[in-house]
Design a protein around this motif. Structure first.
Motif, PDB file in Angstrom:
ATOM      1  N   GLY A   1      45.119  40.941  42.700  1.00 43.84           N
ATOM      2  CA  GLY A   1      43.773  41.423  42.970  1.00 43.84           C
ATOM      3  C   GLY A   1      43.372  42.544  42.037  1.00 43.84           C
ATOM      4  O   GLY A   1      42.245  42.574  41.521  1.00 43.84           O
TER       5      GLY A   1
ATOM      6  N   LYS B   1      40.206  42.237  39.279  1.00 42.95           N
ATOM      7  CA  LYS B   1      39.020  42.807  39.916  1.00 42.95           C
ATOM      8  C   LYS B   1      37.868  43.065  38.957  1.00 42.95           C
ATOM      9  O   LYS B   1      36.715  43.160  39.379  1.00 42.95           O
TER      10      LYS B   1
ATOM     11  N   GLN C   1      45.883  34.461  50.341  1.00 42.25           N
ATOM     12  CA  GLN C   1      44.462  34.180  50.205  1.00 42.25           C
ATOM     13  C   GLN C   1      43.620  35.247  50.908  1.00 42.25           C
ATOM     14  O   GLN C   1      42.602  35.707  50.375  1.00 42.25           O
ATOM     15  N   ARG C   2      44.047  35.650  52.109  1.00 43.11           N
ATOM     16  CA  ARG C   2      43.294  36.669  52.861  1.00 43.11           C
ATOM     17  C   ARG C   2      43.235  37.986  52.110  1.00 43.11           C
ATOM     18  O   ARG C   2      42.202  38.667  52.106  1.00 43.11           O
TER      19      ARG C   2
ATOM     20  N   ARG D   1      40.813  37.651  49.094  1.00 47.23           N
ATOM     21  CA  ARG D   1      39.420  37.572  49.558  1.00 47.23           C
ATOM     22  C   ARG D   1      38.979  38.862  50.234  1.00 47.23           C
ATOM     23  O   ARG D   1      37.915  39.410  49.920  1.00 47.23           O
ATOM     24  N   GLY D   2      39.782  39.313  51.194  1.00 44.05           N
ATOM     25  CA  GLY D   2      39.357  40.412  52.049  1.00 44.05           C
ATOM     26  C   GLY D   2      39.426  41.774  51.393  1.00 44.05           C
ATOM     27  O   GLY D   2      38.548  42.618  51.596  1.00 44.05           O
ATOM     28  N   VAL D   3      40.468  42.038  50.596  1.00 46.10           N
ATOM     29  CA  VAL D   3      40.655  43.353  49.986  1.00 46.10           C
ATOM     30  C   VAL D   3      39.946  43.442  48.638  1.00 46.10           C
ATOM     31  O   VAL D   3      39.333  44.467  48.316  1.00 46.10           O
ATOM     32  N   TYR D   4      39.986  42.364  47.866  1.00 42.53           N
ATOM     33  CA  TYR D   4      39.489  42.438  46.482  1.00 42.53           C
ATOM     34  C   TYR D   4      38.241  41.590  46.240  1.00 42.53           C
ATOM     35  O   TYR D   4      37.722  41.573  45.131  1.00 42.53           O
ATOM     36  N   ASN D   5      37.776  40.896  47.277  1.00 47.29           N
ATOM     37  CA  ASN D   5      36.570  40.079  47.177  1.00 47.29           C
ATOM     38  C   ASN D   5      36.662  39.066  46.031  1.00 47.29           C
ATOM     39  O   ASN D   5      35.704  38.819  45.290  1.00 47.29           O
ATOM     40  N   VAL D   6      37.861  38.482  45.873  1.00 47.29           N
ATOM     41  CA  VAL D   6      38.105  37.478  44.845  1.00 47.29           C
ATOM     42  C   VAL D   6      37.986  36.095  45.481  1.00 47.29           C
ATOM     43  O   VAL D   6      38.688  35.786  46.446  1.00 47.29           O
ATOM     44  N   ARG D   7      37.090  35.288  44.966  1.00 45.37           N
ATOM     45  CA  ARG D   7      36.932  33.928  45.470  1.00 45.37           C
ATOM     46  C   ARG D   7      38.255  33.180  45.303  1.00 45.37           C
ATOM     47  O   ARG D   7      38.801  33.101  44.204  1.00 45.37           O
ATOM     48  N   THR D   8      38.809  32.646  46.405  1.00 43.54           N
ATOM     49  CA  THR D   8      40.140  32.042  46.381  1.00 43.54           C
ATOM     50  C   THR D   8      40.150  30.756  47.192  1.00 43.54           C
ATOM     51  O   THR D   8      39.677  30.730  48.327  1.00 43.54           O
TER      52      THR D   8
END
Length: 375
Positions: free
Chosen positions: A284, A288, A320-321, A324-331
């Motif tokens: 992440g 980023k 995946q969480r 997505r949740g910490v780094y806002n990376v589409r996964t």
């Protein structure tokens, strides 16, 4: 002496130039051959008379042949085993999707059926990735641009191909000129594929990525990253020593700044190697500053090549969480298709064991979904 494929655009152009024949006849020849399967190039009507002896002596409409065609039980996946005129084999894989099924991004999917073709660019591969069956073959040869295009020609008789992914056998950017020429043919007036629906995957050949944004500015770039730090990447991908992660990431930032294209990141999930929470956080942090889609790939052990184990479903979901949740990376997690026809996600090898052909083939999430995100 081996003849050339009529779809070897560069060779055909050079021969026409030497003979004083206009290039405008090339797409006409290709279209006639596509609409008249089995014909030879010298049978194309309405060409200058000087073209016929040239075509009959130096070119064939198809230099490759279909050795076998295997459908999955649900007919969603079709594997085409293609024999080249050298006697070597490559595979092209058709994957069919119906966008009306399920939801995407929380919304109903538009459209309808579409097909993605996974294409090989080399026989074997010199990258030596330790999780990949193709690496066990070593490098055999590059495909010509015509041999690459012929995979599309073969596949088009089975399905209307909308997307192309260079994720089959070989490292596409190690056969750079042929891949670029093949893509230019595919996006030209004969095949009319959109460059935005073509994806080229690489382990990270830095100098070639720099050229790609100029030579093929609208194609999608996918990077087989597979680890968030250099030590792990070198452990599982020996070729990564030549492409340090820091330099690669700097290069990808420059590529994205100049191309304004999102980048697809491929990441194979290996138990205890690169799938722990710390690795998710490291990945992440690494990504980023980029606009990316990360595709997590379940690992499928294959016989004696199984020096790794697959990550648990729980670890994949946790990974995946975090992204997505910490780094806002589409996964996304790569969808598997065609297991009943000996498919192994992210792996492809064609080799002879006695008289038996052993095949494993790459499969992926619908590339059109992955590449539809706006930068």
């Amino acid at each position: 002496m081996a003849v050339h494929s009529i779809f070897d655009a560069g060779v055909l152009r050079n021969e026409f130039e030497k003979a004083g024949i206009s290039h405008k006849f090339i797409p006409l020849i290709w279209k006639y051959i596509l609409h008249n399967p089995g014909c030879q190039a010298h049978e194309v009507p309405s060409l200058p008379s000087i073209a016929y002896p040239l075509l009959s002596s130096k070119f064939k409409s198809m230099t490759s042949t279909l050795a076998s065609v295997v459908d999955s039980s649900d007919r969603v996946t079709t594997k085409l085993l293609i024999e080249l005129q050298s006697g070597s084999f490559v595979e092209a894989v058709i994957m069919r999707y119906d966008t009306r099924l399920g939801r995407y991004g929380g919304n109903p999917r538009p459209g309808g059926p579409r097909s993605t073709l996974c294409i090989s660019s080399q026989v074997g591969c010199k990258m030596g990735c330790t999780f990949c069956a193709t690496g066990s073959m070593g490098f055999k040869s590059n495909l010509s641009s015509g041999e690459i295009v012929e995979q599309l020609v073969h596949a088009s008789s089975f399905s209307d191909i909308r997307n192309i992914v260079f994720m089959g056998m070989g490292e596409p950017l190690n056969n750079y000129a042929a891949v670029v020429e093949a893509v230019q043919a595919m996006t030209g007036s004969c095949f009319r594929l959109s460059p935005k629906r073509i994806t080229i995957s690489t382990v990270g050949i830095i100098h070639a990525i720099n050229k790609l944004k100029d030579d093929l500015p609208n194609v999608n770039l996918a990077v087989s990253l597979h680890a968030p730090i250099q030590d792990i990447r070198c452990q599982i991908m020996p070729a990564a020593r030549a492409f340090p992660l820091g330099r690669l990431m700097d290069n990808l930032r420059l590529y994205q700044e100049n191309s304004q294209r999102k980048i697809l990141i491929e990441y194979i999930m290996l138990d205890g190697v690169n799938d722990e929470e710390q690795h998710a956080h490291q990945l992440g942090q690494l990504l980023k500053m980029l606009v990316v889609v990360v595709n997590l790939i379940p690992f499928n052990p294959i016989g004696s090549l199984s020096c790794y184990n697959a990550s648990s479903e729980q670890n994949v979901k946790k990974f995946q969480r975090i992204l997505r949740g910490v780094y806002n990376v589409r996964t996304t997690v790569r969808r598997e298709m065609g297991q009943d026809i000996s498919g192994a996600c992210g792996q492809l090898v064609v080799k002879r064991s006695g008289t038996k052909l052993v095949e494993h083939v790459n499969k992926l999430t619908d590339i059109e979904d992955l590449s539809s995100l706006k930068i």
